[in-house]
Design a protein around this motif. Structure first.
Motif, short mmCIF file in Angstrom:
data_model
loop_
_atom_site.label_atom_id
_atom_site.label_comp_id
_atom_site.label_asym_id
_atom_site.label_seq_id
_atom_site.Cartn_x
_atom_site.Cartn_y
_atom_site.Cartn_z
N LYS A 98 0.25 -1.24 -0.06
CA LYS A 98 -0.23 0.32 0.32
C LYS A 98 0.39 1.29 -0.15
N LYS A 99 2.08 1.23 0.74
CA LYS A 99 2.99 2.48 0.81
C LYS A 99 4.54 2.03 0.59
N PRO A 100 4.78 2.20 -0.46
CA PRO A 100 5.93 0.99 -0.88
C PRO A 100 7.50 2.52 -0.23
N ASN A 101 7.87 2.23 -0.26
CA ASN A 101 9.33 2.64 0.07
C ASN A 101 9.06 4.00 1.25
N ASN A 102 8.35 3.69 1.90
CA ASN A 102 7.81 4.45 2.84
C ASN A 102 9.25 5.20 4.31
N LEU A 103 9.08 6.55 4.85
CA LEU A 103 9.69 7.25 5.94
C LEU A 103 8.87 8.26 5.90
N VAL A 104 9.08 7.35 8.09
CA VAL A 104 8.43 9.09 8.65
C VAL A 104 9.76 9.40 9.01
N ILE A 105 9.94 10.74 9.25
CA ILE A 105 10.47 11.50 10.16
C ILE A 105 9.80 12.55 11.19
N ASP A 115 5.55 15.95 16.59
CA ASP A 115 4.99 15.68 14.65
C ASP A 115 5.81 14.61 14.89
N MET A 116 5.18 14.30 13.56
CA MET A 116 5.68 13.02 12.32
C MET A 116 5.11 13.36 10.96
N ILE A 117 6.05 13.12 10.11
CA ILE A 117 5.78 13.57 8.79
C ILE A 117 5.95 12.45 8.04
N GLU A 118 5.11 11.98 7.44
CA GLU A 118 5.35 10.77 6.24
C GLU A 118 5.87 11.02 4.86
N LEU A 119 6.85 10.88 4.68
CA LEU A 119 7.32 10.85 2.93
C LEU A 119 7.17 9.55 2.93
N GLY A 120 6.65 9.77 0.98
CA GLY A 120 7.24 8.22 0.02
C GLY A 120 8.09 8.67 -0.85
N ILE A 121 9.27 7.25 -1.08
CA ILE A 121 10.50 7.64 -1.51
C ILE A 121 10.41 7.30 -3.06
N GLU A 122 9.61 7.92 -4.29
CA GLU A 122 9.86 7.91 -5.82
C GLU A 122 10.72 6.59 -6.72
N LYS A 123 12.72 7.77 -6.81
CA LYS A 123 13.62 8.52 -7.04
C LYS A 123 14.87 7.80 -5.96
N GLY A 191 4.21 19.01 -5.58
CA GLY A 191 4.11 18.93 -4.80
C GLY A 191 5.16 17.40 -4.22
N LYS A 192 6.65 17.63 -5.23
CA LYS A 192 7.20 16.60 -4.14
C LYS A 192 8.40 17.36 -3.40
N VAL A 193 9.22 16.82 -3.38
CA VAL A 193 10.40 17.71 -2.48
C VAL A 193 11.83 16.58 -2.55
N TYR A 194 12.55 17.58 -3.07
CA TYR A 194 14.10 17.26 -3.72
C TYR A 194 15.27 17.41 -3.02
N ASP A 222 13.59 11.77 -4.40
CA ASP A 222 12.35 12.42 -4.53
C ASP A 222 12.14 12.14 -4.04
N LEU A 223 10.82 13.32 -3.11
CA LEU A 223 10.20 12.36 -1.85
C LEU A 223 8.61 13.59 -2.01
N VAL A 224 7.69 12.67 -1.61
CA VAL A 224 6.22 13.31 -1.95
C VAL A 224 5.62 12.34 -0.53
N MET A 225 4.64 13.95 -0.33
CA MET A 225 4.39 14.15 1.38
C MET A 225 2.72 13.35 1.17
N ARG A 226 3.39 11.91 2.68
CA ARG A 226 1.69 11.60 2.82
C ARG A 226 0.83 11.60 4.35
N ARG A 227 1.18 10.95 5.05
CA ARG A 227 0.76 10.99 5.81
C ARG A 227 0.79 12.47 6.76
N ILE A 228 0.60 13.27 8.12
CA ILE A 228 0.56 14.48 8.67
C ILE A 228 0.61 14.42 9.96
#
Length: 303
Positions: A98-105, A115-123, A191-194, A222-228
């Motif tokens: 459901k959430k591949p290559n997921n990072l929670v910082i 606080d937490m921010i969930e990021l997805g790794i696209e590249k 909508g992405k963070v490089y 290349d990161l995309v923001m998911r849950r916050i």
């Protein structure tokens, strides 16, 4: 009660030093980060954690074993690891369908998740994939944030604040030109963070200031923001509260602008210029030509 909360009085000098190190201080220590692999982390996520740990050294702890936990559902294990390793920052990596290559910082306040921010790794391009010289351990990076979203959107503003806490390193009073060795750039676009990292090369130039060039060092994400998950306004204000002892003392009629220039206001009584004592000077005397008399004392004739 937690096992770490049972220590009340130290019995050895080592335990005493351990507790003194963790006591509240006016000036806090450098923020350490813990990097944790989830129970289903894949090779990509594990390599990202290793590369971030290489940038964070020596102010980081890398957990090599997998830990089965879900930060957004249960935070007790993260708070336990935070208290055990004395880390106020964390990065948790996981992977599923459901959430591949997921990072929670995220950040901690008083060993509780703030606080937490969930990021997805696209590249992802690793450190070892880019064959260039790497920055030595413990160097303080220069941080660059590009994109209007970091100043407009509240979620991106909080992400920028977290990235500064995570990568800022120790506080320094003086900066040496040779000490500026690498740059971390974060760009918010569409909508992405490089995330890019560069070596700073100082080249010869025709003036005293050297010519600078950037050489990509890695890692590249290349990161995309998911849950916050953000803290409430009251808790966030409490976490950034400055101790009273560190606040500058207010001085009457003295202020400073944003650049540190000091301005003062002086109050004086109304002066009576009629009683002002004028000092006699030779330079203020009128010359003979101005009085209509020549050098020999004779009156000059009008033409």
């Amino acid at each position: 009660m937690d096992a770490l909360d049972k220590v009340v009085k130290p019995k050895t000098k080592k335990a005493k030093r351990f507790l003194e190190k963790r006591e509240p201080k006016l000036t806090e220590n450098i923020k350490n980060a813990m990097l944790i692999k989830g129970g289903n982390a894949n090779a990509t996520v594990a390599q990202v954690l290793r590369d971030v740990y290489a940038l964070k050294k020596p102010y980081g702890v890398l957990y090599k074993k997998k830990n089965i936990t879900r930060p957004f559902e249960d935070q007790t294990s993260l708070e336990f690891f935070s208290k055990k390793s004395d880390c106020s920052l964390f990065m948790f990596g996981s992977h599923n369908k459901k959430k591949p290559n997921n990072l929670v910082i995220g950040r901690m306040y008083d060993y509780h998740v703030l606080d937490m921010i969930e990021l997805g790794i696209e590249k992802f391009v690793s450190l070892k994939d880019i064959k260039t010289s790497k920055c030595p351990e413990g160097k303080k990076p220069m941080l660059i944030f590009a994109g209007d979203d970091f100043d407009v959107t509240e979620d991106y503003r909080r992400l920028k604040s977290f990235l500064i806490d995570f990568f800022s390193g120790p506080t320094v009073l003086n900066v040496r030109l040779d000490g500026l060795e690498y740059v971390l750039q974060f760009t918010a676009l569409n909508g992405k963070v490089y995330f890019r990292s560069y070596n700073l090369l100082l080249k010869k130039s025709w003036c005293r200031t050297p010519r600078t060039e950037l050489e990509e060092m890695g890692p590249s994400l290349d990161l995309v923001m998911r849950r916050i998950h953000l803290a409430s306004d009251d808790l966030y204000k409490l976490s950034v509260k400055v101790p009273k002892a560190l606040k500058p003392k207010k001085r009457k009629n003295i202020s400073q602008d944003t650049f540190g220039t000091t301005f003062g206001r002086i109050h004086m009584q109304k002066q009576d210029l009629s009683k002002l004592q004028m000092r006699k000077m030779k330079g203020l005397k009128k010359r003979p030509a101005e009085n209509g008399v020549d050098d020999q004392g004779k009156k000059m004739k009008d033409n």
